[in-house]
Design a protein around this motif. Sequence first.
Motif, short mmCIF file in Angstrom:
data_model
loop_
_atom_site.label_atom_id
_atom_site.label_comp_id
_atom_site.label_asym_id
_atom_site.label_seq_id
_atom_site.Cartn_x
_atom_site.Cartn_y
_atom_site.Cartn_z
N PRO A 178 0.89 -1.30 0.28
CA PRO A 178 0.08 0.13 0.02
C PRO A 178 0.33 1.44 -0.32
O PRO A 178 0.60 2.51 -0.51
N GLU A 179 2.31 0.70 0.54
CA GLU A 179 2.70 2.57 0.73
C GLU A 179 3.64 2.58 -0.84
O GLU A 179 4.17 3.33 -1.33
N LYS A 180 2.79 2.03 -2.08
CA LYS A 180 3.37 1.83 -3.45
C LYS A 180 5.55 2.04 -3.66
O LYS A 180 6.01 2.66 -3.78
N ASP A 181 6.28 1.04 -2.62
CA ASP A 181 7.38 1.69 -2.55
C ASP A 181 7.22 0.77 -3.68
O ASP A 181 7.83 -0.57 -4.20
N LYS A 182 8.81 1.14 -4.24
CA LYS A 182 9.68 0.96 -6.06
C LYS A 182 10.68 -0.05 -5.77
O LYS A 182 10.50 -0.77 -6.70
N SER A 183 10.91 0.11 -4.75
CA SER A 183 11.71 -0.89 -4.46
C SER A 183 11.55 -2.51 -4.96
O SER A 183 12.32 -3.50 -5.42
N LYS A 184 10.27 -2.43 -4.03
CA LYS A 184 9.03 -3.87 -4.22
C LYS A 184 9.15 -4.31 -6.10
O LYS A 184 9.44 -5.42 -6.28
N TRP A 185 8.84 -3.02 -6.83
CA TRP A 185 8.84 -3.04 -7.57
C TRP A 185 9.96 -3.75 -8.84
O TRP A 185 9.86 -4.55 -9.67
N GLN A 186 11.20 -3.34 -8.70
CA GLN A 186 12.22 -3.35 -9.44
C GLN A 186 12.42 -4.73 -8.63
O GLN A 186 13.12 -5.05 -9.92
N ARG A 187 12.73 -5.36 -8.39
CA ARG A 187 12.48 -6.90 -7.41
C ARG A 187 11.64 -6.90 -8.33
O ARG A 187 12.22 -8.71 -8.72
N ALA A 188 9.91 -7.23 -8.69
CA ALA A 188 8.89 -7.25 -9.68
C ALA A 188 10.57 -7.39 -10.74
O ALA A 188 10.07 -9.20 -11.96
N ALA A 189 10.89 -6.52 -11.09
CA ALA A 189 10.42 -6.44 -12.59
C ALA A 189 11.45 -7.82 -12.77
O ALA A 189 11.91 -7.42 -14.20
N ASP A 190 12.86 -7.22 -12.34
CA ASP A 190 14.02 -8.02 -12.11
C ASP A 190 13.77 -9.10 -12.16
O ASP A 190 14.88 -10.44 -12.76
N ALA A 191 13.21 -9.93 -11.40
CA ALA A 191 12.44 -11.64 -11.21
C ALA A 191 11.77 -11.24 -12.68
O ALA A 191 12.01 -12.89 -12.83
N ALA A 192 11.37 -10.89 -13.27
CA ALA A 192 10.55 -11.38 -14.24
C ALA A 192 12.01 -11.33 -15.29
O ALA A 192 12.08 -11.90 -16.38
N LYS A 193 12.72 -10.36 -15.20
CA LYS A 193 13.32 -10.21 -16.33
C LYS A 193 13.98 -11.56 -16.69
O LYS A 193 14.91 -12.10 -17.18
N ASP A 194 14.85 -12.27 -15.25
CA ASP A 194 15.08 -13.66 -14.91
C ASP A 194 14.85 -14.58 -16.12
O ASP A 194 15.20 -15.06 -16.14
N VAL A 195 13.27 -14.52 -15.55
CA VAL A 195 11.95 -15.80 -16.50
C VAL A 195 12.30 -15.52 -18.12
O VAL A 195 13.21 -16.68 -19.13
N VAL A 196 12.18 -14.09 -18.15
CA VAL A 196 12.50 -13.76 -20.22
C VAL A 196 13.38 -14.24 -20.44
O VAL A 196 13.61 -14.43 -21.61
N ASN A 197 15.08 -14.09 -19.94
CA ASN A 197 15.93 -14.21 -20.56
C ASN A 197 16.62 -15.76 -20.58
O ASN A 197 17.08 -15.98 -21.26
N MET A 198 15.83 -16.45 -20.18
CA MET A 198 15.90 -17.94 -20.35
C MET A 198 16.10 -18.50 -21.35
O MET A 198 14.99 -18.41 -22.02
N SER A 199 17.23 -18.57 -21.76
CA SER A 199 17.61 -19.02 -23.62
C SER A 199 16.21 -20.62 -23.88
O SER A 199 16.07 -21.17 -24.93
N GLU A 200 16.09 -21.19 -22.66
CA GLU A 200 15.77 -22.70 -23.09
C GLU A 200 13.93 -22.54 -23.03
O GLU A 200 13.06 -23.20 -23.58
N TYR A 201 13.39 -21.37 -23.60
CA TYR A 201 11.42 -20.85 -23.32
C TYR A 201 12.01 -20.14 -24.70
O TYR A 201 12.57 -18.86 -24.69
N SER A 202 10.54 -20.28 -25.59
CA SER A 202 9.91 -19.60 -26.35
C SER A 202 8.69 -18.93 -26.88
O SER A 202 8.36 -20.41 -25.76
N LEU A 203 8.70 -18.51 -26.68
CA LEU A 203 6.74 -17.90 -27.17
C LEU A 203 6.58 -19.01 -28.65
O LEU A 203 6.82 -18.88 -29.59
N VAL A 204 5.33 -19.25 -28.39
CA VAL A 204 4.90 -19.90 -29.83
C VAL A 204 4.25 -18.57 -30.88
O VAL A 204 3.61 -18.39 -29.96
N ALA A 205 4.25 -19.15 -32.15
CA ALA A 205 3.18 -18.64 -32.58
C ALA A 205 2.34 -18.71 -32.55
O ALA A 205 1.26 -19.66 -32.12
N MET A 206 1.36 -17.92 -33.27
CA MET A 206 0.10 -17.51 -33.12
C MET A 206 -0.92 -19.01 -33.51
O MET A 206 -1.59 -18.97 -32.85
N ASN A 207 0.11 -19.04 -35.05
CA ASN A 207 -0.55 -20.32 -34.80
C ASN A 207 -0.81 -21.99 -34.32
O ASN A 207 -1.64 -22.41 -34.32
#
Length: 592
Positions: free
Chosen positions: A241-270
């Motif tokens: 509720p205090e909208k602590d930006k440091s928590k959002w930075q941790r969330a952004a970094d953690a999501a980046k760790d997943v996105v950057n994993m070379s083992e995974y990629s989005l499937v095509a719409m087809n």
Amino acid sequence: MKRITIIFIIIAGFISHYGCESVLDKTPDGQITIDKVLSNYSRSKGLIDETYGQIYLARDQISFVHNPIECLTDNAFWAATYDAYEWHNGSLSLSNPVIKWSWHTNPEQLWPDFWRGVRFANNAIKYLPLSTVITAQERDTWVAEARILRCWFYMNLLEFYGPMPWIEEPFDANYNEWNNLQRPIYDEIATKISEELMDVIKSGILPNRQTPSEARHVDNGVAYAIRARVLLNNASLLNNPEKDKSKWQRAADAAKDVVNMSEYSLVAMNDYKKLFTGAFSTTVSEIIWRSWSDNSHINNTNGIDVGTYPYATINHVWNCGESPTQELVDCFEMTNGALPVAYNDATRTKITVNPAAAGLGYSEAPGGDPYSSRDARFYVNILYNMADYGVPYNCTEPFIVETFVGGRNAFNNIISQETQRSCTGYYSRKDKQIKYWGPGNSSGNEPTHWVFFRLAEFYLNRAEALCELGDLDGAMSMLNVIRERALQPKIEDVPGFQKSYDFLMGRIRNERRVEFCLEGWRFHDQRRWKILNETNRFITGMRITKDDEGKFHYERRKIRDYNSYTDKYLVMPIPLEDAKKLASITQPTAWQ
């Protein structure tokens, strides 16, 4: 010698179906002792196998038998006076958790099940290193997996019940200090989960991604995914509720760790449908972890009634179940990126068509068509009036959906009974297949699997976190990855685009609602954003009639008022009997 039965290991939980006391019961004489468990390979392996056995494997088995949790949101409606009806009727209370299976001896769901998972994980972590019949590699691997699974069960506890004390040891049968356990703050337990998962990842014991033959087992990808979701929840308004930006930075970094994993990629719409259907042994590049149980029954419990097929005799569906709402349908953009309508009044039954949508043919006027030129995901997720569902198994003619009054899948006005016909004018399609149905009870469908984590989530997690941090360009970049996969224009190219926090956050949330609709995650998004007061007051549908000239007439109609929007619905209360025993673990604020 301390006695512990295999029954105690396999069945007992931190908080059991019968409250704290039964967990503390001494094990009966004559049962298998722990030394016999640890000296037998199958029983030792059973410690980790039974931990996996506590995971919910079907998305329509959480809030009630065959009742998907999406029906507790504004995305879908379930007819009949079962749990979804009680939930939206405002029946949630300290003595009535609503989410239960009423005919069980102990009907409680979720709370005891998640704690049982924690208990089994702790048993595995403690006792597997003492086994004399497993290899060192098996010991290290299974303990690492158990540590991840413990975090999985804690993540579920956090999402439904808020922060709970971190328990690392199986409680002794003589433990009697339940009253001394205290509720931690959310950030404390989220940080603990993050540290635990990173410790497992850094150990190098598990692979980033399991082989197809081991896909049921957790890996580093699952560990990163749990961590990213927990830290996103930790940064969200409900828990920040205090909208602590440091928590959002941790969330952004953690999501980046997943996105950057070379083992995974989005499937095509087809190949989008392959995210939800197909053999479990088939690797799908976007899926990080999914249920290993075939959920094909969901075609019969939450789908359209193909039994009305006019060209062959096909069994009728048991229940149409989750019926998408008009509010969800309105979230699907036109192919040019325009949202189709704006609401003119508080009932959401009077609308103005977006000129950019009208330019592509959107119309609810008599003879108009509101279902053409929509986001490609609309046609994967939703069955609507005159949609071509495809050809049933062993048949030659397509099944055409008719939701108009008098049609084979006509609009149903009665919301208090189980029904084979939708009360909203729509049917769910996402993880359904026409090939499940065929003459003479024949079928040729592929298996259906509930997806726990897929890569798309973490692009949108990062987009949300970056937007909260004021990095609008970064947020747009992440959002556009998902939009472009869906063949939608970049966000900066949609009609009415504004490079502002409000505009972008609104479209990120809309994108998330569309991308993950009918997968079960809307329930948690509504809570962490604290938007129940805006979204869960009522839902609407589309009643369509057909005149003598064959023109369709469209009427938006309120389906039901809801009473599931108060703060008491943000975090579920600890069941009353266990709350009495756990006196120092306070109830959520709204329940105090």
